[in-house]
Design an enzyme around this catalytic site. Structure first.
Site, mmCIF file in Angstrom:
data_model
loop_
_atom_site.group_PDB
_atom_site.id
_atom_site.type_symbol
_atom_site.label_atom_id
_atom_site.label_comp_id
_atom_site.label_asym_id
_atom_site.label_seq_id
_atom_site.Cartn_x
_atom_site.Cartn_y
_atom_site.Cartn_z
ATOM 1 N N ASN A 69 14.590 27.334 -46.887
ATOM 2 C CA ASN A 69 13.238 27.305 -46.328
ATOM 3 C C ASN A 69 13.225 26.947 -44.849
ATOM 4 O O ASN A 69 14.112 26.237 -44.347
ATOM 5 C CB ASN A 69 12.365 26.300 -47.093
ATOM 6 C CG ASN A 69 11.588 26.955 -48.216
ATOM 7 O OD1 ASN A 69 11.325 28.143 -48.166
ATOM 8 N ND2 ASN A 69 11.212 26.168 -49.210
ATOM 9 N N HIS A 70 12.203 27.430 -44.161
ATOM 10 C CA HIS A 70 11.908 27.044 -42.791
ATOM 11 C C HIS A 70 10.590 26.271 -42.799
ATOM 12 O O HIS A 70 9.767 26.428 -43.697
ATOM 13 C CB HIS A 70 11.752 28.275 -41.894
ATOM 14 C CG HIS A 70 13.006 29.043 -41.706
ATOM 15 N ND1 HIS A 70 13.340 29.651 -40.518
ATOM 16 C CD2 HIS A 70 14.029 29.330 -42.547
ATOM 17 C CE1 HIS A 70 14.498 30.275 -40.632
ATOM 18 N NE2 HIS A 70 14.934 30.098 -41.864
ATOM 19 N N ARG A 71 10.397 25.485 -41.770
ATOM 20 C CA ARG A 71 9.097 24.852 -41.609
ATOM 21 C C ARG A 71 8.079 25.924 -41.188
ATOM 22 O O ARG A 71 8.359 26.744 -40.311
ATOM 23 C CB ARG A 71 9.188 23.749 -40.550
ATOM 24 C CG ARG A 71 7.911 22.978 -40.380
ATOM 25 C CD ARG A 71 8.067 21.820 -39.422
ATOM 26 N NE ARG A 71 6.774 21.173 -39.228
ATOM 27 C CZ ARG A 71 6.590 20.124 -38.427
ATOM 28 N NH1 ARG A 71 7.617 19.601 -37.762
ATOM 29 N NH2 ARG A 71 5.398 19.595 -38.311
ATOM 30 N N TYR A 72 6.900 25.917 -41.823
ATOM 31 C CA TYR A 72 5.921 26.948 -41.483
ATOM 32 C C TYR A 72 4.516 26.380 -41.270
ATOM 33 O O TYR A 72 3.530 27.126 -41.267
ATOM 34 C CB TYR A 72 5.881 28.043 -42.566
ATOM 35 C CG TYR A 72 5.720 27.557 -43.980
ATOM 36 C CD1 TYR A 72 4.455 27.311 -44.513
ATOM 37 C CD2 TYR A 72 6.829 27.340 -44.786
ATOM 38 C CE1 TYR A 72 4.312 26.852 -45.804
ATOM 39 C CE2 TYR A 72 6.699 26.888 -46.089
ATOM 40 C CZ TYR A 72 5.437 26.651 -46.590
ATOM 41 O OH TYR A 72 5.286 26.201 -47.887
ATOM 42 N N SER A 83 8.426 28.741 -36.760
ATOM 43 C CA SER A 83 9.257 28.460 -37.934
ATOM 44 C C SER A 83 10.746 28.457 -37.579
ATOM 45 O O SER A 83 11.592 28.373 -38.465
ATOM 46 C CB SER A 83 8.987 29.512 -39.021
ATOM 47 O OG SER A 83 9.293 30.814 -38.525
#
Length: 221
Positions: free
Chosen positions: A90-93, A98
């Protein structure tokens, strides 16, 4: 006499007509040694071209130092090209970008570009995952689910559903609610393998009374 089933400790459980083993199908509990994996007995995976590292092939973002786990039950069937996209992918969104800056400058502690710890991905028992399916971070798939080829699965899937599509949605229930409740109570996958082999017809059929009778034999032993 019931047929003799191979031990779950055998890496290559399928024997071909010429006596050689089939190299493209493995019992995962025998070939995966990874601290973030938990996989039940007799769960197998197949590939058109067997990888050298099944753990990396199936879950490429589940690193040994990852905080999340991939938990798969017993007697699951995993087709070619299935991938588990675990939470460390996952990436920060929630911000303006991101982009995972920390991956490249390697200063992870408190870095603002990285997301928080993600959830485990959990697959139940006797789940069939069709070719090319993608299981997204934190998915929880119930016992007896059938995942259609190419499906993209997220969230929680109730037991004994057939799901398909992107995003994957229920196509139909495999059995009525009362039968599902009985199956979840019987839990045939926890029986000794010899008892499973003796009652293979009941397990692979759709006669709940026959399966319940086989379960009662276990209860009185």
């Amino acid at each position: 006499m019931p047929p003799i089933f191979p031990s779950p400790k055998i890496s290559y459980p399928i024997i071909l007509e010429d006596g050689t083993t089939h190299p493209d199908t493995v019992f995962l509990s025998a070939v995966i040694d990874h601290p973030r994996w938990q996989v039940g007995d007799y769960t197998y995976a197949s590939s058109e071209s067997a990888p050298s590292d099944w753990a990396r092939y199936l879950a490429p973002y589940l690193f040994t130092f990852a905080p999340e786990r991939l938990i798969i039950g017993k007697f699951c069937q995993i087709a070619d090209s299935v991938r588990f996209i675990t939470a460390s992918a996952n990436h920060r969104y929630d911000g303006f970008s991101s982009y995972p800056f920390a991956i490249f400058h390697r200063s992870f502690e408190g870095d603002s570009s990285m997301p928080g710890t993600g959830p485990d991905t959990i697959i139940g028992n006797d789940v069939w995952i069709g070719q090319g399916a993608r299981i997204l971070p934190g998915a929880q798939i119930g016992d007896g689910v059938i995942v259609g080829a190419g499906a993209v699965v997220r969230g929680t899937v109730a037991p004994y559903q057939v799901i398909a599509g992107n995003p994957a949605k229920p196509v139909r229930a495999r059995f009525t609610p009362d039968v599902v409740a009985q199956l979840l109570s019987i839990r045939w996958w926890d029986w000794p393998i010899e008892h499973i082999m003796r009652h293979q017809a009941a397990i692979c059929g759709a006669d709940i009374e026959l399966l319940s009778a086989a379960a009662e034999e276990i209860a009185v032993q």
